[in-house]
Write a protein that holds these residues in place. Sequence first.
Motif, PDB file in Angstrom:
ATOM      1  N   SER A   2       0.905  -1.168   0.042  1.00  0.00           N
ATOM      2  CA  SER A   2      -0.058  -0.154  -0.008  1.00  0.00           C
ATOM      3  C   SER A   2       0.887   1.268  -0.101  1.00  0.00           C
ATOM      4  O   SER A   2       2.019   1.240   0.426  1.00  0.00           O
ATOM      5  N   GLN A   3       0.271   2.254  -0.619  1.00  0.00           N
ATOM      6  CA  GLN A   3       1.029   3.552  -0.305  1.00  0.00           C
ATOM      7  C   GLN A   3       0.285   4.751  -0.113  1.00  0.00           C
ATOM      8  O   GLN A   3      -0.953   4.786  -0.271  1.00  0.00           O
ATOM      9  N   LYS A   4       0.822   5.687   0.493  1.00  0.00           N
ATOM     10  CA  LYS A   4       0.122   6.897   1.112  1.00  0.00           C
ATOM     11  C   LYS A   4       0.897   8.009   0.564  1.00  0.00           C
ATOM     12  O   LYS A   4       1.996   8.165   0.708  1.00  0.00           O
ATOM     13  N   VAL A   5       0.237   9.050   0.064  1.00  0.00           N
ATOM     14  CA  VAL A   5       0.796  10.453  -0.203  1.00  0.00           C
ATOM     15  C   VAL A   5       1.139  11.005   0.719  1.00  0.00           C
ATOM     16  O   VAL A   5       0.648  11.464   1.691  1.00  0.00           O
ATOM     17  N   VAL A 161      10.285   5.346   1.245  1.00  0.00           N
ATOM     18  CA  VAL A 161       9.773   6.673   0.760  1.00  0.00           C
ATOM     19  C   VAL A 161      10.074   6.832  -0.801  1.00  0.00           C
ATOM     20  O   VAL A 161      11.186   6.367  -1.097  1.00  0.00           O
ATOM     21  N   LYS A 162       9.126   6.948  -1.402  1.00  0.00           N
ATOM     22  CA  LYS A 162       8.996   6.949  -3.075  1.00  0.00           C
ATOM     23  C   LYS A 162       9.063   8.425  -3.512  1.00  0.00           C
ATOM     24  O   LYS A 162       7.890   8.892  -3.187  1.00  0.00           O
ATOM     25  N   VAL A 163      10.088   9.021  -4.071  1.00  0.00           N
ATOM     26  CA  VAL A 163       9.812  10.298  -4.626  1.00  0.00           C
ATOM     27  C   VAL A 163       9.866  10.124  -6.373  1.00  0.00           C
ATOM     28  O   VAL A 163      10.566   9.652  -6.917  1.00  0.00           O
ATOM     29  N   VAL A 177       5.587   4.140   0.859  1.00  0.00           N
ATOM     30  CA  VAL A 177       5.295   2.627   0.496  1.00  0.00           C
ATOM     31  C   VAL A 177       5.363   1.736   1.634  1.00  0.00           C
ATOM     32  O   VAL A 177       6.508   1.613   2.088  1.00  0.00           O
ATOM     33  N   LYS A 178       4.182   0.767   1.868  1.00  0.00           N
ATOM     34  CA  LYS A 178       4.443  -0.100   2.839  1.00  0.00           C
ATOM     35  C   LYS A 178       4.462  -1.444   2.289  1.00  0.00           C
ATOM     36  O   LYS A 178       3.561  -1.719   1.286  1.00  0.00           O
ATOM     37  N   ASN A 179       5.466  -2.429   2.582  1.00  0.00           N
ATOM     38  CA  ASN A 179       5.482  -3.643   2.040  1.00  0.00           C
ATOM     39  C   ASN A 179       4.358  -4.627   2.625  1.00  0.00           C
ATOM     40  O   ASN A 179       4.125  -4.832   3.562  1.00  0.00           O
TER      41      ASN A 179
END
Length: 179
Positions: A2-5, A161-163, A177-179
């Motif tokens: 899952s990913q959070k902005v 952290v994905k930039v 981003v959570k694995n």
Amino acid sequence: MSQKVLLSSKEINIILHRLACQLLENHIHFNNTALIGLQPRGIYVAQRLCAILKEEYGVGNVELGTLDITFFRDDFRRGQKPLEATRTNINFLVEDKKVVLIDDVLYTGRSINAALTALQSFGRPAEVELLCLIDRRFSRHLPIQPNYRGRQVDAIHGEKVKVMWEENDGEDLIYLVKN
């Protein structure tokens, strides 16, 4: 997964303007200061800051370079796949200059350690500062702290952290981003 902005395009822009103001406050005319973005993704932060300084604040003489640290990393022979170097472009002397190393995410500090080692190949700066857009403060392996930080993020093990940059990814966004 899952990913959070974490930061939207507008928030990134606001942070970049704040960081540019902090650099301007500490380096005024940039007569003896150089900005060096770390490959591959710190270059986008450095280019944006340089553009803001020139276009918004009229600083005309900002020296901007890019630094590849691939073969200076302490883990470059440990991975399963061969690493590919990117381009270093420092067409000015760093000897006796104030150098601001710029990266997108400060995580363990190992990339900055490699950057400091790589920078020595170009001379001995008078001073080195660190600017990072995102500071993952609870994951440091080395005693390295930024002089300028955009946002602190408390990411736990297993989170990344994905930039994303418009120039490379089609949009400006930062995700957790959570694995």
